[in-house]
Design an enzyme around this catalytic site. Structure first.
Site, mmCIF file in Angstrom:
data_model
loop_
_atom_site.group_PDB
_atom_site.id
_atom_site.type_symbol
_atom_site.label_atom_id
_atom_site.label_comp_id
_atom_site.label_asym_id
_atom_site.label_seq_id
_atom_site.Cartn_x
_atom_site.Cartn_y
_atom_site.Cartn_z
ATOM 1 N N ARG A 59 1.650 13.913 6.817
ATOM 2 C CA ARG A 59 2.491 14.306 7.954
ATOM 3 C C ARG A 59 3.961 14.515 7.579
ATOM 4 O O ARG A 59 4.751 14.994 8.379
ATOM 5 C CB ARG A 59 2.355 13.250 9.071
ATOM 6 C CG ARG A 59 0.991 13.252 9.719
ATOM 7 C CD ARG A 59 0.706 11.959 10.487
ATOM 8 N NE ARG A 59 0.263 10.869 9.614
ATOM 9 C CZ ARG A 59 -0.065 9.639 10.033
ATOM 10 N NH1 ARG A 59 0.030 9.332 11.322
ATOM 11 N NH2 ARG A 59 -0.452 8.719 9.178
ATOM 12 N N ARG B 285 58.201 28.813 -21.282
ATOM 13 C CA ARG B 285 58.146 30.008 -20.454
ATOM 14 C C ARG B 285 59.271 30.952 -20.861
ATOM 15 O O ARG B 285 60.231 30.527 -21.492
ATOM 16 C CB ARG B 285 58.267 29.660 -18.975
ATOM 17 C CG ARG B 285 59.493 28.836 -18.634
ATOM 18 C CD ARG B 285 59.680 28.789 -17.131
ATOM 19 N NE ARG B 285 60.301 27.580 -16.636
ATOM 20 C CZ ARG B 285 61.602 27.396 -16.458
ATOM 21 N NH1 ARG B 285 62.462 28.317 -16.834
ATOM 22 N NH2 ARG B 285 62.063 26.275 -15.951
ATOM 23 N N LEU C 146 0.846 -1.191 0.000
ATOM 24 C CA LEU C 146 0.000 0.000 0.000
ATOM 25 C C LEU C 146 0.883 1.244 0.000
ATOM 26 O O LEU C 146 1.587 1.525 0.969
ATOM 27 C CB LEU C 146 -0.918 0.011 1.240
ATOM 28 C CG LEU C 146 -1.722 -1.281 1.474
ATOM 29 C CD1 LEU C 146 -2.695 -1.104 2.639
ATOM 30 C CD2 LEU C 146 -2.459 -1.729 0.215
ATOM 31 N N LYS D 39 39.436 14.312 -12.903
ATOM 32 C CA LYS D 39 38.162 14.106 -13.593
ATOM 33 C C LYS D 39 38.401 13.241 -14.806
ATOM 34 O O LYS D 39 39.253 13.577 -15.623
ATOM 35 C CB LYS D 39 37.555 15.438 -13.986
ATOM 36 C CG LYS D 39 36.188 15.315 -14.615
ATOM 37 C CD LYS D 39 36.059 16.214 -15.822
ATOM 38 C CE LYS D 39 35.561 15.432 -16.993
ATOM 39 N NZ LYS D 39 35.539 16.228 -18.209
ATOM 40 N N TYR E 287 44.894 20.114 -11.011
ATOM 41 C CA TYR E 287 43.657 19.673 -11.652
ATOM 42 C C TYR E 287 44.048 18.859 -12.874
ATOM 43 O O TYR E 287 44.716 19.374 -13.791
ATOM 44 C CB TYR E 287 42.772 20.857 -12.082
ATOM 45 C CG TYR E 287 41.641 20.382 -12.968
ATOM 46 C CD1 TYR E 287 40.674 19.516 -12.445
ATOM 47 C CD2 TYR E 287 41.586 20.698 -14.317
ATOM 48 C CE1 TYR E 287 39.666 19.008 -13.251
ATOM 49 C CE2 TYR E 287 40.577 20.182 -15.131
ATOM 50 C CZ TYR E 287 39.620 19.336 -14.591
ATOM 51 O OH TYR E 287 38.627 18.822 -15.386
HETATM 52 C C1 UD1 Z 1 -1.818 2.184 9.698
HETATM 53 C C2 UD1 Z 1 -2.830 1.267 10.394
HETATM 54 C C3 UD1 Z 1 -2.475 1.205 11.881
HETATM 55 C C4 UD1 Z 1 -1.069 0.703 12.060
HETATM 56 C C5 UD1 Z 1 -0.075 1.583 11.267
HETATM 57 C C6 UD1 Z 1 1.278 0.925 11.294
HETATM 58 C C7 UD1 Z 1 -4.926 1.567 9.198
HETATM 59 C C8 UD1 Z 1 -6.259 2.178 9.195
HETATM 60 N N1 UD1 Z 1 -4.145 1.795 10.246
HETATM 61 O O1 UD1 Z 1 -1.977 3.488 10.223
HETATM 62 O O2 UD1 Z 1 -3.388 0.294 12.545
HETATM 63 O O3 UD1 Z 1 -0.728 0.700 13.437
HETATM 64 O O4 UD1 Z 1 -0.492 1.685 9.891
HETATM 65 O O5 UD1 Z 1 2.251 1.778 10.745
HETATM 66 O O6 UD1 Z 1 -4.585 0.863 8.260
HETATM 67 N N2 UD1 Z 1 -2.367 4.097 1.943
HETATM 68 C C9 UD1 Z 1 -2.884 3.896 0.685
HETATM 69 N N3 UD1 Z 1 -4.088 4.451 0.380
HETATM 70 C C10 UD1 Z 1 -4.821 5.174 1.264
HETATM 71 C C11 UD1 Z 1 -4.281 5.370 2.559
HETATM 72 C C12 UD1 Z 1 -3.045 4.821 2.861
HETATM 73 O O7 UD1 Z 1 -2.281 3.233 -0.152
HETATM 74 O O8 UD1 Z 1 -5.909 5.631 0.909
HETATM 75 C C13 UD1 Z 1 -1.032 3.558 2.253
HETATM 76 C C14 UD1 Z 1 -0.048 4.623 2.664
HETATM 77 O O9 UD1 Z 1 0.658 5.113 1.533
HETATM 78 C C15 UD1 Z 1 0.846 3.912 3.659
HETATM 79 C C16 UD1 Z 1 -0.015 2.804 4.202
HETATM 80 O O10 UD1 Z 1 -1.134 2.705 3.365
HETATM 81 O O11 UD1 Z 1 1.989 3.366 3.039
HETATM 82 C C17 UD1 Z 1 -0.466 3.094 5.629
HETATM 83 O O12 UD1 Z 1 -1.175 4.325 5.647
HETATM 84 P P1 UD1 Z 1 -0.974 5.396 6.812
HETATM 85 O O13 UD1 Z 1 -1.840 6.537 6.531
HETATM 86 O O14 UD1 Z 1 0.458 5.632 7.025
HETATM 87 O O15 UD1 Z 1 -1.592 4.570 8.033
HETATM 88 P P2 UD1 Z 1 -1.314 4.814 9.565
HETATM 89 O O16 UD1 Z 1 -2.131 5.965 10.023
HETATM 90 O O17 UD1 Z 1 0.121 4.835 9.839
HETATM 91 CA CA CA Z 2 1.924 4.857 8.593
#
Ligand code: UD1
Ligand code: CA
Length: 473
Positions: free
Chosen positions: A22, A449, A15, A360, A375
């Site tokens: 943040r 020179r 994912l 270089k 150089y």
């Molecule tokens: C998530 C988990 C949390 C866990 C934590 C661990 C959920 C709801 N929560 O929270 O329980 O403790 O990870 O680090 O899953 N992403 C997508 N599509 C979206 C949203 C997010 O692909 O619509 C991907 C992000 O790019 C990321 C990953 O999912 O790589 C996790 O998303 P993030 O928003 O970081 O979740 P956390 O709030 O950290």
């Molecule tokens: Ca996360």
């Protein structure tokens, strides 16, 4: 650990579609680098040894950039737009999952750079052994912070995951957190995936809610503890990115030290994951080895050395404050202090390149010396050549670059300017302070020179002329 033979084939979904709000950055979060590699690459390095088929990445925010950065890695990409949460990220992959419902699905958040292949293997093995429909990775933390909490029933079984923002005070006190890595059997996952609702503090579809839905449906969900709690570090902000780099760096240095590399000050030393360092190398404080750098046995590097894509031969010495890029340093050569070499430079065995020298795209023959303040660019220097202090190759005429050849055994006097294209032949001499615009044949002396003239008594006469009248000095 070997994968148990009862385990089914694995497919993986990473994912990486979230915005990474943040991070406060215009770059996609998974492209931010820790120890020289993008976060997503770290995750892929943990996933690859399991040979999932296929390995797909959910991309959304800056998806085109993420895809471009990982072209040719044998991945498939699943677009997610808009990004409605981690549960939605899996929903958009539904057609893919329907293609191979019999393969166990490994889902990994893309922001977990400390995750190891061993832990993923443990997760999958446990998942298979216990016959669970879902198995999640958890760790116990003293400060569970913003992570999702793993809620267990009185019998100790996993009941659900609750996000920190949605948790009751009692749930917040739980120390077991959800790492964001899961194994799923696909058919039961697909059954509950459509039932996710955005009824939570963030108004998102949470993948974590799948756990509660499965358990409510009488299904078996297990949790496995990661071997090392550091593996759970999820990178959400710049502070966590720095922490990830630091922990990755330490993990790498510990491995190198176990393999026999001497590291005088691990606090200030960094070795990238693609760099190779042999046993019996000594890395002195404040040394950075990046890219595909290789250091052979017996070499000493540092202090304050920065090597990028550079090969250091056996027993070579890279002294204080050197910056070497794309360079090959021969066995027993001595470089620095304060040397800068640029890509496509090759320094021969036992050669010496000294302080305030820049090379270089230059080949420096075995045993040749450029000890001070020079150089040398676009040059081919044979073996046994001595290049005096302050020598400069004029390789650039404002339009094109031109080559300089200095053949074996030649001696270039100090403060010479070699105007390229030009050749100094084998065994030839260049007089100090020359501007050499024409080739110097082998064994000749090139002198470019003005000849010195000496005016006898000139200084005394001048003093007398300037003496004030009256004779007082
Ligand atoms: C998530 C988990 C949390 C866990 C934590 C661990 C959920 C709801 N929560 O929270 O329980 O403790 O990870 O680090 O899953 N992403 C997508 N599509 C979206 C949203 C997010 O692909 O619509 C991907 C992000 O790019 C990321 C990953 O999912 O790589 C996790 O998303 P993030 O928003 O970081 O979740 P956390 O709030 O950290
Ligand atoms: Ca996360």
């Amino acid at each position: 650990m070997l994968l148990s033979p009862v385990m089914s084939k694995v497919q993986a979904l990473i994912l990486a579609g979230g915005k990474g709000t943040r991070m406060n950055s215009s770059r996609a979060k998974v492209l931010h680098e820790a120890l020289g590699l993008p976060l997503l690459e770290h995750v892929l390095r943990a996933v690859r040894p399991l040979h999932p088929d296929p390995t797909c990445v959910v991309v959304g925010h800056q998806g085109a950039e993420v895809e471009a950065a990982f072209q040719g890695h044998g991945l498939c990409f699943v677009p997610q737009a808009p990004q409605l949460g981690t549960g939605h990220a899996v929903q958009v992959a539904r057609p893919l999952l329907e293609a191979h419902p019999e393969r166990t699905l490994l889902v990994v958040n893309g922001d977990l750079p400390l995750l190891s292949a061993e832990t993923l293997e443990l997760l999958l093995a446990t998942h298979a052994q216990r016959g669970a429909v879902a198995t999640l990775l958890s760790v116990l933390l003293d400060d569970a912070g913003g992570y999702g909490r793993v809620v267990r029933g009185l019998d100790g079984r996993v009941v659900k995951i609750v996000e920190a923002r949605d948790a009751s005070a009692e749930e917040r006190a739980i120390r077991e957190i959800n790492v964001g890595v899961y194994a799923f059997e696909v058919p039961p996952l697909l059954e509950v995936l459509g039932a996710l609702r955005p009824q939570n503090a963030q108004g998102e579809l949470y993948l974590t809610d799948v756990v509660g839905l499965l358990v409510a449906g009488g299904q078996r969900v297990e949790a496995v503890a990661a071997a090392n709690p550091q593996e759970s570090l999820g990178v959400n902000g710049q502070g966590e990115l720095a922490k990830a780099s630091r922990w990755l760096r330490w993990r790498r240095l510990e491995q190198l030290m176990a393999d026999g590399v001497g590291i005088e000050d691990p606090e200030t030393t960094s070795v990238g994951l693609e760099a190779e360092v042999a046993a019996d190398v000594v890395l002195r404080p404040f040394t950075l080895l990046e890219g595909r750098t290789q250091v052979a046995s017996g070499a000493v590097v540092g202090p304050f050395a920065h090597l990028v894509d550079t090969e250091v031969g056996p027993g070579a010495q890279i002294l204080d404050h050197c910056f070497l890029r794309g360079t090959v340093v021969g066995a027993g050569a001595s470089i620095g202090p304060f040397t800068h070499t640029r890509p496509e430079s090759r320094i021969g065995a036992r050669a010496k390149v000294g302080n305030f020298v820049e090379l270089k795209k230059t080949l420096l023959g075995d045993g040749s010396k450029v000890p001070h303040l020079s150089y040398v660019g676009d040059a081919t220097v044979g073996p046994g050549v001595n290049i005096g202090a302050g020598t400069i190759t004029c390789n650039y005429d404002g339009v094109s670059k031109h080559p300089t050849h200095i053949e074996a055994g030649a001696f270039v006097g100090s403060n010479s300017v070699l105007v390229a294209p030009v050749t100094v032949g084998e065994g030839a001499y260049v007089a100090a302070g020359s501007v050499i615009t024409h080739d110097v044949p082998a064994d000749a002396l090139g002198m470019g020179r003005a000849r010195q003239t000496v005016k006898e008594g000139w200084a005394r006469l001048r003093r007398e002329r300037l003496k004030p009248a009256g004779g007082k000095e």
